[in-house]
Motif scaffolding. Sequence first.
Motif, PDB file in Angstrom:
ATOM      1  N   LEU A 162       3.396  39.648 -60.966  1.00  0.00           N
ATOM      2  CA  LEU A 162       4.449  40.405 -61.655  1.00  0.00           C
ATOM      3  C   LEU A 162       4.258  41.903 -61.429  1.00  0.00           C
ATOM      4  N   ASN A 163       3.006  42.350 -61.417  1.00  0.00           N
ATOM      5  CA  ASN A 163       2.731  43.769 -61.214  1.00  0.00           C
ATOM      6  C   ASN A 163       2.908  44.174 -59.758  1.00  0.00           C
ATOM      7  N   ARG A 164       2.276  43.446 -58.844  1.00  0.00           N
ATOM      8  CA  ARG A 164       2.254  43.862 -57.444  1.00  0.00           C
ATOM      9  C   ARG A 164       3.494  43.459 -56.643  1.00  0.00           C
ATOM     10  N   ILE A 165       4.129  42.332 -56.977  1.00  0.00           N
ATOM     11  CA  ILE A 165       5.300  41.898 -56.225  1.00  0.00           C
ATOM     12  C   ILE A 165       6.586  42.384 -56.898  1.00  0.00           C
ATOM     13  N   ASP A 166       6.675  42.237 -58.222  1.00  0.00           N
ATOM     14  CA  ASP A 166       7.891  42.628 -58.940  1.00  0.00           C
ATOM     15  C   ASP A 166       7.853  44.068 -59.436  1.00  0.00           C
ATOM     16  N   GLY A 167       6.676  44.700 -59.389  1.00  0.00           N
ATOM     17  CA  GLY A 167       6.575  46.092 -59.837  1.00  0.00           C
ATOM     18  C   GLY A 167       6.685  46.265 -61.342  1.00  0.00           C
ATOM     19  N   LYS A 168       6.389  45.208 -62.086  1.00  0.00           N
ATOM     20  CA  LYS A 168       6.465  45.292 -63.552  1.00  0.00           C
ATOM     21  C   LYS A 168       5.282  46.095 -64.091  1.00  0.00           C
ATOM     22  N   ALA A 209       3.020  47.032 -69.770  1.00  0.00           N
ATOM     23  CA  ALA A 209       3.679  46.834 -71.070  1.00  0.00           C
ATOM     24  C   ALA A 209       4.752  45.747 -70.982  1.00  0.00           C
ATOM     25  N   GLU A 210       5.499  45.714 -69.870  1.00  0.00           N
ATOM     26  CA  GLU A 210       6.525  44.682 -69.688  1.00  0.00           C
ATOM     27  C   GLU A 210       5.883  43.301 -69.571  1.00  0.00           C
ATOM     28  N   ILE A 211       4.799  43.226 -68.814  1.00  0.00           N
ATOM     29  CA  ILE A 211       4.102  41.948 -68.633  1.00  0.00           C
ATOM     30  C   ILE A 211       3.523  41.485 -69.970  1.00  0.00           C
ATOM     31  N   ALA A 212       2.962  42.428 -70.719  1.00  0.00           N
ATOM     32  CA  ALA A 212       2.397  42.092 -72.030  1.00  0.00           C
ATOM     33  C   ALA A 212       3.477  41.510 -72.939  1.00  0.00           C
TER      34      ALA A 212
END
Length: 166
Positions: free
Chosen positions: A126-132, A135-138
Amino acid sequence: MSNVCEDHVFSKVFKAHSKTVFNYIFYKFGNEEKAHDAVQEAFVKLWQNCAKVSPEKAKSYVYTIANNLYLNVLKAEKVRLKHADSLVKDRTNESPEFLMEEKEYKKKLDDAINALPDNQRTTFLLNRIDGKKYAEIAEMEGVGVKAIEKRMHLALKSLREQIDGI
């Protein structure tokens, strides 16, 4: 006061969140069909319960439903992920040796990502591919930002140990 039962409100929620919910579930399932099914079913449940869910809570409701569907279907099944195939670009000028090394590296990376625990893999992708953002992931995962930071740290540490140069 707007209501999720209104077509334009439901449509707005769907357009704003369906792709991210799909990616979130896809990263967990590693299966496009199951991810589509979970997202579709989550939005059907949102529509069926539209009178009970406020527009402000719709995003979190859909994530929760989709995640619960994932947990119910998955239970003990091992997740496989095929994200690298979709990231491959057409190339014409690389040597066969380079292409072979690149293919081996991608396989190594896929294997390393697949070996991560579910929560670390999902956070990483989610962080590296979607750029989330964390805080959004949490919010999606229903945990604190510190938990996401810890998951990302552990995921990167594990990937570094398995693959030189990441």
